[in-house]
Design a protein around this motif. Structure first.
Motif, PDB file in Angstrom:
ATOM      1  N   LEU A 156      -7.855  -1.846 -10.786  1.00 39.35           N
ATOM      2  CA  LEU A 156      -6.792  -2.850 -10.583  1.00 39.35           C
ATOM      3  C   LEU A 156      -7.145  -3.975 -11.303  1.00 39.35           C
ATOM      4  O   LEU A 156      -8.218  -4.554 -11.252  1.00 39.35           O
ATOM      5  N   THR A 161       0.725  -1.295  -0.059  1.00 45.97           N
ATOM      6  CA  THR A 161      -0.029   0.099  -0.017  1.00 45.97           C
ATOM      7  C   THR A 161       1.037   1.222   0.151  1.00 45.97           C
ATOM      8  O   THR A 161       0.720   2.284  -0.729  1.00 45.97           O
ATOM      9  N   SER A 202      -5.200   1.070 -13.610  1.00 47.20           N
ATOM     10  CA  SER A 202      -4.046   2.046 -12.881  1.00 47.20           C
ATOM     11  C   SER A 202      -2.706   0.728 -12.997  1.00 47.20           C
ATOM     12  O   SER A 202      -1.632   1.325 -12.916  1.00 47.20           O
ATOM     13  N   LEU A 233       2.038   2.224  -3.727  1.00 52.91           N
ATOM     14  CA  LEU A 233       0.753   2.326  -4.766  1.00 52.91           C
ATOM     15  C   LEU A 233       0.949   3.773  -5.134  1.00 52.91           C
ATOM     16  O   LEU A 233       1.212   4.769  -4.291  1.00 52.91           O
ATOM     17  N   GLU A 286      -1.344   5.021  -7.978  1.00 48.71           N
ATOM     18  CA  GLU A 286      -2.641   5.368  -8.375  1.00 48.71           C
ATOM     19  C   GLU A 286      -3.635   4.349  -7.926  1.00 48.71           C
ATOM     20  O   GLU A 286      -3.124   2.897  -8.268  1.00 48.71           O
ATOM     21  N   THR A 287      -4.698   4.380  -7.318  1.00 50.02           N
ATOM     22  CA  THR A 287      -5.511   3.439  -6.927  1.00 50.02           C
ATOM     23  C   THR A 287      -6.941   3.649  -7.618  1.00 50.02           C
ATOM     24  O   THR A 287      -7.942   2.915  -6.839  1.00 50.02           O
ATOM     25  N   LEU A 309      -7.119  -4.051  -0.484  1.00 61.96           N
ATOM     26  CA  LEU A 309      -6.723  -3.180  -1.117  1.00 61.96           C
ATOM     27  C   LEU A 309      -7.376  -1.826  -1.547  1.00 61.96           C
ATOM     28  O   LEU A 309      -8.778  -1.853  -1.739  1.00 61.96           O
ATOM     29  N   PRO A 310      -6.953  -0.810  -1.685  1.00 56.95           N
ATOM     30  CA  PRO A 310      -7.416   0.597  -1.793  1.00 56.95           C
ATOM     31  C   PRO A 310      -7.977   0.893  -3.043  1.00 56.95           C
ATOM     32  O   PRO A 310      -8.607   2.005  -3.150  1.00 56.95           O
ATOM     33  N   TYR A 311      -8.086   0.158  -4.021  1.00 57.15           N
ATOM     34  CA  TYR A 311      -8.593   0.323  -5.348  1.00 57.15           C
ATOM     35  C   TYR A 311     -10.118   0.667  -5.457  1.00 57.15           C
ATOM     36  O   TYR A 311     -10.731  -0.251  -4.496  1.00 57.15           O
TER      37      TYR A 311
END
Length: 191
Positions: A24, A15, A83, A18, A20-21, A38-40
């Motif tokens: 994915l 994390t 991304s 990264l 750009e989220t 995951l922050p996507y």
């Protein structure tokens, strides 16, 4: 040169790297165990074994399952679609020739990053399906990776010391109870 750490918190290490989220493509998602972490904003979970996706651990609306062979991903997505493209505990399930082609394809499909998480070296694994969904063929390891291989491809590499050990039943089955822990590699390429 690879960065070496004793930090075994894969998600935290990933994390913080990264860029750009927004979206994915996760290749070889299995039952999507970590995708909710995951922050996507949008994730496509691609796996060839349909039972993994049908029995996925999450039904979050931002995670869309795609039952397809990753070796054909360039036929599904145009350049710069996501991304990032990730191979989290999946690249080792392919022979080197196929894996290298998929990494090249991923560089075209990704706008920002290609991410790989894999054991360091060859981790023998065959005739096992962690999830009990008859995916033994797809869980077999067919390649092993060293930091230098990813560095030659332009990846930044973090060696996570002792990530795989006897807490994992497949590790014990593959290496034995007294084998020293095996490192993991987190490789990220900014494209």
């Amino acid at each position: 040169m690879a960065y070496v750490t004793d930090n075994r918190n894969f998600l935290a290490l990933l994390t913080e790297r990264l860029t750009e989220t927004e979206s994915l493509l996760d290749v070889g998602s299995g039952p999507c165990l970590i995708l909710d972490d995951l922050p996507y904003a949008h994730i496509v979970a691609m796996d060839v074994h349909r039972p993994y996706l049908l029995n996925r651990a999450t039904t979050s609306g931002h995670i869309l399952p795609l039952n397809a062979d990753a070796r054909l991903m360039e036929q599904f997505f145009i350049p710069k679609t996501f991304s990032a493209v990730s191979f989290m505990d999946s690249i080792e399930h392919f022979g080197k020739h196929d894996a290298l082609k998929m990494l090249r394809d991923a560089e075209l499909i990704a706008k920002k990053q290609v991410i790989v998480f894999t054991p360091r070296g060859f981790f023998p694994q065959a005739n096992v399906d962690h999830y009990g969904l008859n995916g033994e063929e797809f869980q077999t390891h067919r390649s092993g990776w060293e930091p230098e291989e990813f560095e030659e491809l332009g990846f930044d590499v973090v060696v996570m010391k002792g990530q795989h050990d006897r807490r994992n039943p497949v590790f014990v089955r593959s290496f034995g109870e007294d084998h020293p822990p095996v490192d993991a590699l987190l490789a990220i390429k900014n494209v």
